[in-house]
Motif scaffolding. Structure first.
Motif, PDB file in Angstrom:
ATOM      1  N   LYS A  74       0.828  -1.200   0.000  1.00 19.34           N
ATOM      2  CA  LYS A  74       0.000   0.000   0.000  1.00 19.34           C
ATOM      3  C   LYS A  74       0.868   1.258   0.000  1.00 19.34           C
ATOM      4  CE  LYS A  74      -3.851  -2.171   2.467  1.00 19.34           C
ATOM      5  NZ  LYS A  74      -4.716  -2.147   3.675  1.00 19.34           N
ATOM      6  N   PRO A  75       0.322   2.355  -0.507  1.00 15.57           N
ATOM      7  CA  PRO A  75       1.062   3.624  -0.470  1.00 15.57           C
ATOM      8  C   PRO A  75       1.363   4.032   0.965  1.00 15.57           C
ATOM      9  CG  PRO A  75      -0.832   3.777  -1.946  1.00 15.57           C
ATOM     10  CD  PRO A  75      -0.977   2.486  -1.199  1.00 15.57           C
ATOM     11  N   GLU A  76       2.568   4.513   1.173  1.00 16.23           N
ATOM     12  CA  GLU A  76       2.983   5.003   2.478  1.00 16.23           C
ATOM     13  C   GLU A  76       3.804   6.269   2.291  1.00 16.23           C
ATOM     14  OE1 GLU A  76       4.973   2.274   5.047  1.00 16.23           O
ATOM     15  OE2 GLU A  76       3.782   0.550   4.397  1.00 16.23           O
ATOM     16  N   LYS A  77       3.767   7.120   3.294  1.00 21.72           N
ATOM     17  CA  LYS A  77       4.627   8.310   3.287  1.00 21.72           C
ATOM     18  C   LYS A  77       5.642   8.173   4.400  1.00 21.72           C
ATOM     19  CE  LYS A  77       1.169  11.439   1.312  1.00 21.72           C
ATOM     20  NZ  LYS A  77       0.413  12.699   1.497  1.00 21.72           N
ATOM     21  N   PRO A  78       6.883   8.590   4.161  1.00 28.14           N
ATOM     22  CA  PRO A  78       7.369   9.286   2.968  1.00 28.14           C
ATOM     23  C   PRO A  78       7.702   8.376   1.807  1.00 28.14           C
ATOM     24  CG  PRO A  78       9.160   9.033   4.521  1.00 28.14           C
ATOM     25  CD  PRO A  78       7.926   8.484   5.203  1.00 28.14           C
ATOM     26  N   ALA A  79       7.786   7.058   2.034  1.00 32.65           N
ATOM     27  CA  ALA A  79       8.194   6.171   0.947  1.00 32.65           C
ATOM     28  C   ALA A  79       7.715   4.751   1.192  1.00 32.65           C
ATOM     29  CB  ALA A  79       9.716   6.180   0.798  1.00 32.65           C
ATOM     30  N   VAL A  80       7.508   4.021   0.114  1.00 37.97           N
ATOM     31  CA  VAL A  80       7.271   2.579   0.156  1.00 37.97           C
ATOM     32  C   VAL A  80       8.613   1.884  -0.043  1.00 37.97           C
ATOM     33  CG1 VAL A  80       6.164   0.632  -1.029  1.00 37.97           C
ATOM     34  CG2 VAL A  80       4.921   2.789  -0.716  1.00 37.97           C
ATOM     35  N   THR A  81       8.863   0.841   0.710  1.00 34.36           N
ATOM     36  CA  THR A  81      10.126   0.107   0.590  1.00 34.36           C
ATOM     37  C   THR A  81       9.917  -1.383   0.321  1.00 34.36           C
ATOM     38  OG1 THR A  81      10.213  -0.265   2.993  1.00 34.36           O
ATOM     39  CG2 THR A  81      11.302   1.725   2.138  1.00 34.36           C
ATOM     40  N   GLY A  82       8.669  -1.829   0.339  1.00 34.20           N
ATOM     41  CA  GLY A  82       8.384  -3.259   0.254  1.00 34.20           C
ATOM     42  C   GLY A  82       8.873  -3.921  -1.016  1.00 34.20           C
ATOM     43  N   SER A 107       3.486  -2.185 -12.554  1.00 28.20           N
ATOM     44  CA  SER A 107       2.375  -1.329 -12.982  1.00 28.20           C
ATOM     45  C   SER A 107       2.815  -0.418 -14.126  1.00 28.20           C
ATOM     46  CB  SER A 107       1.901  -0.465 -11.807  1.00 28.20           C
ATOM     47  OG  SER A 107       0.900   0.455 -12.206  1.00 28.20           O
ATOM     48  N   TRP A 108       1.837   0.110 -14.850  1.00 35.94           N
ATOM     49  CA  TRP A 108       2.119   1.229 -15.745  1.00 35.94           C
ATOM     50  C   TRP A 108       2.686   2.402 -14.929  1.00 35.94           C
ATOM     51  CZ3 TRP A 108      -2.555   2.396 -19.502  1.00 35.94           C
ATOM     52  CH2 TRP A 108      -2.754   1.300 -20.367  1.00 35.94           C
ATOM     53  N   TYR A 109       3.397   3.268 -15.620  1.00 37.64           N
ATOM     54  CA  TYR A 109       3.836   4.571 -15.100  1.00 37.64           C
ATOM     55  C   TYR A 109       4.820   4.481 -13.932  1.00 37.64           C
ATOM     56  CZ  TYR A 109      -0.232   6.011 -17.831  1.00 37.64           C
ATOM     57  OH  TYR A 109      -1.152   6.207 -18.841  1.00 37.64           O
ATOM     58  N   THR A 110       5.609   3.412 -13.891  1.00 37.97           N
ATOM     59  CA  THR A 110       6.642   3.399 -12.861  1.00 37.97           C
ATOM     60  C   THR A 110       7.723   4.438 -13.164  1.00 37.97           C
ATOM     61  OG1 THR A 110       7.793   1.602 -14.009  1.00 37.97           O
ATOM     62  CG2 THR A 110       6.272   0.998 -12.231  1.00 37.97           C
ATOM     63  N   ASP A 111       8.007   4.662 -14.434  1.00 39.19           N
ATOM     64  CA  ASP A 111       8.985   5.680 -14.823  1.00 39.19           C
ATOM     65  C   ASP A 111       8.351   7.060 -14.646  1.00 39.19           C
ATOM     66  OD1 ASP A 111      10.766   7.419 -16.015  1.00 39.19           O
ATOM     67  OD2 ASP A 111      11.144   6.138 -17.747  1.00 39.19           O
ATOM     68  N   PHE A 125      -5.222  12.697 -10.252  1.00 33.40           N
ATOM     69  CA  PHE A 125      -5.900  12.148  -9.071  1.00 33.40           C
ATOM     70  C   PHE A 125      -5.301  10.804  -8.623  1.00 33.40           C
ATOM     71  CE2 PHE A 125      -8.974  15.069 -10.914  1.00 33.40           C
ATOM     72  CZ  PHE A 125      -9.363  15.789  -9.797  1.00 33.40           C
ATOM     73  N   LEU A 126      -5.176   9.855  -9.540  1.00 32.33           N
ATOM     74  CA  LEU A 126      -4.698   8.533  -9.127  1.00 32.33           C
ATOM     75  C   LEU A 126      -3.194   8.519  -8.879  1.00 32.33           C
ATOM     76  CD1 LEU A 126      -5.094   5.536  -8.595  1.00 32.33           C
ATOM     77  CD2 LEU A 126      -4.865   5.138 -11.061  1.00 32.33           C
ATOM     78  N   LEU A 127      -2.417   9.015  -9.823  1.00 27.66           N
ATOM     79  CA  LEU A 127      -0.961   8.901  -9.695  1.00 27.66           C
ATOM     80  C   LEU A 127      -0.405   9.578  -8.443  1.00 27.66           C
ATOM     81  CD1 LEU A 127       0.291   9.175 -13.394  1.00 27.66           C
ATOM     82  CD2 LEU A 127      -0.275   7.156 -12.039  1.00 27.66           C
ATOM     83  N   PRO A 128      -0.905  10.750  -8.038  1.00 30.17           N
ATOM     84  CA  PRO A 128      -0.404  11.313  -6.784  1.00 30.17           C
ATOM     85  C   PRO A 128      -0.681  10.416  -5.576  1.00 30.17           C
ATOM     86  CG  PRO A 128      -1.451  13.024  -8.093  1.00 30.17           C
ATOM     87  CD  PRO A 128      -1.767  11.721  -8.754  1.00 30.17           C
ATOM     88  N   MET A 129      -1.794   9.672  -5.619  1.00 37.25           N
ATOM     89  CA  MET A 129      -2.152   8.800  -4.497  1.00 37.25           C
ATOM     90  C   MET A 129      -1.219   7.600  -4.396  1.00 37.25           C
ATOM     91  SD  MET A 129      -6.301   8.813  -4.935  1.00 37.25           S
ATOM     92  CE  MET A 129      -6.500   7.494  -3.749  1.00 37.25           C
ATOM     93  N   ILE A 130      -0.733   7.116  -5.527  1.00 33.31           N
ATOM     94  CA  ILE A 130       0.080   5.898  -5.526  1.00 33.31           C
ATOM     95  C   ILE A 130       1.530   6.188  -5.911  1.00 33.31           C
ATOM     96  CG2 ILE A 130      -1.919   4.441  -6.010  1.00 33.31           C
ATOM     97  CD1 ILE A 130      -0.918   4.217  -8.922  1.00 33.31           C
ATOM     98  N   ARG A 131       1.923   7.437  -5.853  1.00 28.18           N
ATOM     99  CA  ARG A 131       3.260   7.820  -6.300  1.00 28.18           C
ATOM    100  C   ARG A 131       4.348   7.035  -5.578  1.00 28.18           C
ATOM    101  NH1 ARG A 131       7.037  10.678  -4.147  1.00 28.18           N
ATOM    102  NH2 ARG A 131       5.660  11.453  -2.504  1.00 28.18           N
ATOM    103  N   THR A 132       4.212   6.871  -4.247  1.00 28.98           N
ATOM    104  CA  THR A 132       5.273   6.182  -3.509  1.00 28.98           C
ATOM    105  C   THR A 132       5.369   4.712  -3.898  1.00 28.98           C
ATOM    106  OG1 THR A 132       3.761   5.837  -1.634  1.00 28.98           O
ATOM    107  CG2 THR A 132       5.211   7.777  -1.557  1.00 28.98           C
ATOM    108  N   VAL A 133       4.244   4.122  -4.271  1.00 28.11           N
ATOM    109  CA  VAL A 133       4.260   2.735  -4.764  1.00 28.11           C
ATOM    110  C   VAL A 133       5.008   2.670  -6.086  1.00 28.11           C
ATOM    111  CG1 VAL A 133       2.820   0.896  -5.720  1.00 28.11           C
ATOM    112  CG2 VAL A 133       2.161   2.010  -3.584  1.00 28.11           C
ATOM    113  N   LEU A 134       4.648   3.546  -7.019  1.00 31.46           N
ATOM    114  CA  LEU A 134       5.293   3.550  -8.328  1.00 31.46           C
ATOM    115  C   LEU A 134       6.780   3.846  -8.212  1.00 31.46           C
ATOM    116  CD1 LEU A 134       2.589   5.506 -10.368  1.00 31.46           C
ATOM    117  CD2 LEU A 134       2.952   3.033 -10.311  1.00 31.46           C
TER     118      LEU A 134
END
Length: 212
Positions: A74-82, A107-111, A125-134
């Motif tokens: 799941k998205p986490e702040k400040p960063a995802v490390t999983g 996923s798409w848009y990792t770059d 809307f979506l990409l800011p929510m999952i930015r740390t995942v990407l």
């Protein structure tokens, strides 16, 4: 084929288990909570393992042909490390067993440079929510590129995942961040594509976006 699956209790992972067993593969599901896997099959072995602990999972990878990762965090702040930590652990366990073939679901848009090409709603809307995942997926991809010359990896990049049924629809693919077409794809068809990549040399050391 003998395959090991991480993330087997998630939507895509469960589809991968079902399709692999239907195709008569021998499957080892490596999970934290075995009770979450309700299916039984003579070719299915469920073992307990901590994906972040190499010693915990290396025994389950003995004698496997291909390792699949359908892990999700799941998205986490400040960063995802999983993603990066799990992949490093999996690769270390693979090397201890002399394994080379690894197929991961991202996923798409990792770059980050590709995110400006997304449609308005996704971009704002979506990409800011999952930015740390990407971002963590991209970190993992770059690590594979630079540190895993001896691993035959394939990164599969689907768009938005749905719970629709398995289809025989042609799956478009491109070596890149996304494909032109529908941004939605069923988890079942993602699993179908992932399984197919294991039986071909076409996608080795590639990051492949898929869609309809």
């Amino acid at each position: 084929m003998r395959i090991a699956v991480f993330g087997a209790t998630g939507g895509t992972g469960l589809q991968l288990l079902e399709q692999a067993l239907a195709a008569n593969h021998h499957v080892t599901a490596i999970v934290r909570t075995p009770a979450k896997i309700k299916m039984t099959h003579e070719n299915l072995k469920v073992v307990t393992g901590d994906v972040f602990n190499t010693e915990s999972i290396e025994g389950a990878l003995a004698d496997q042909d291909t390792v699949f990762s359908c892990l999700g965090f799941k998205p986490e702040k400040p960063a995802v490390t999983g993603y990066i930590n799990a992949t490093k652990s999996i690769v270390a366990a693979m090397k201890k067993n002399g394994l080379k073939r690894l197929v991961l679901c991202h996923s798409w848009y990792t770059d980050p440079e590709s995110r400006g090409e997304a449609i308005f709603l996704i971009r704002w809307f979506l990409l800011p929510m999952i930015r740390t995942v990407l971002d963590n997926m991209r970190e993992t991809e770059l690590w594979l590129e630079t540190e895993c010359a001896d691993i035959d990896y394939t990164v599969v990049r689907p768009g938005g995942l749905t719970n629709g049924q398995l289809t025989d629809t042609e799956i478009k693919h491109i070596e890149g961040p996304h494909v032109k077409g529908s941004s939605r794809i069923t988890r079942a068809d993602v699993a179908r594509f992932m399984l197919n990549t294991a039986s071909t040399q076409e996608f080795i050391k590639k990051q492949v976006a898929i869609g309809y």
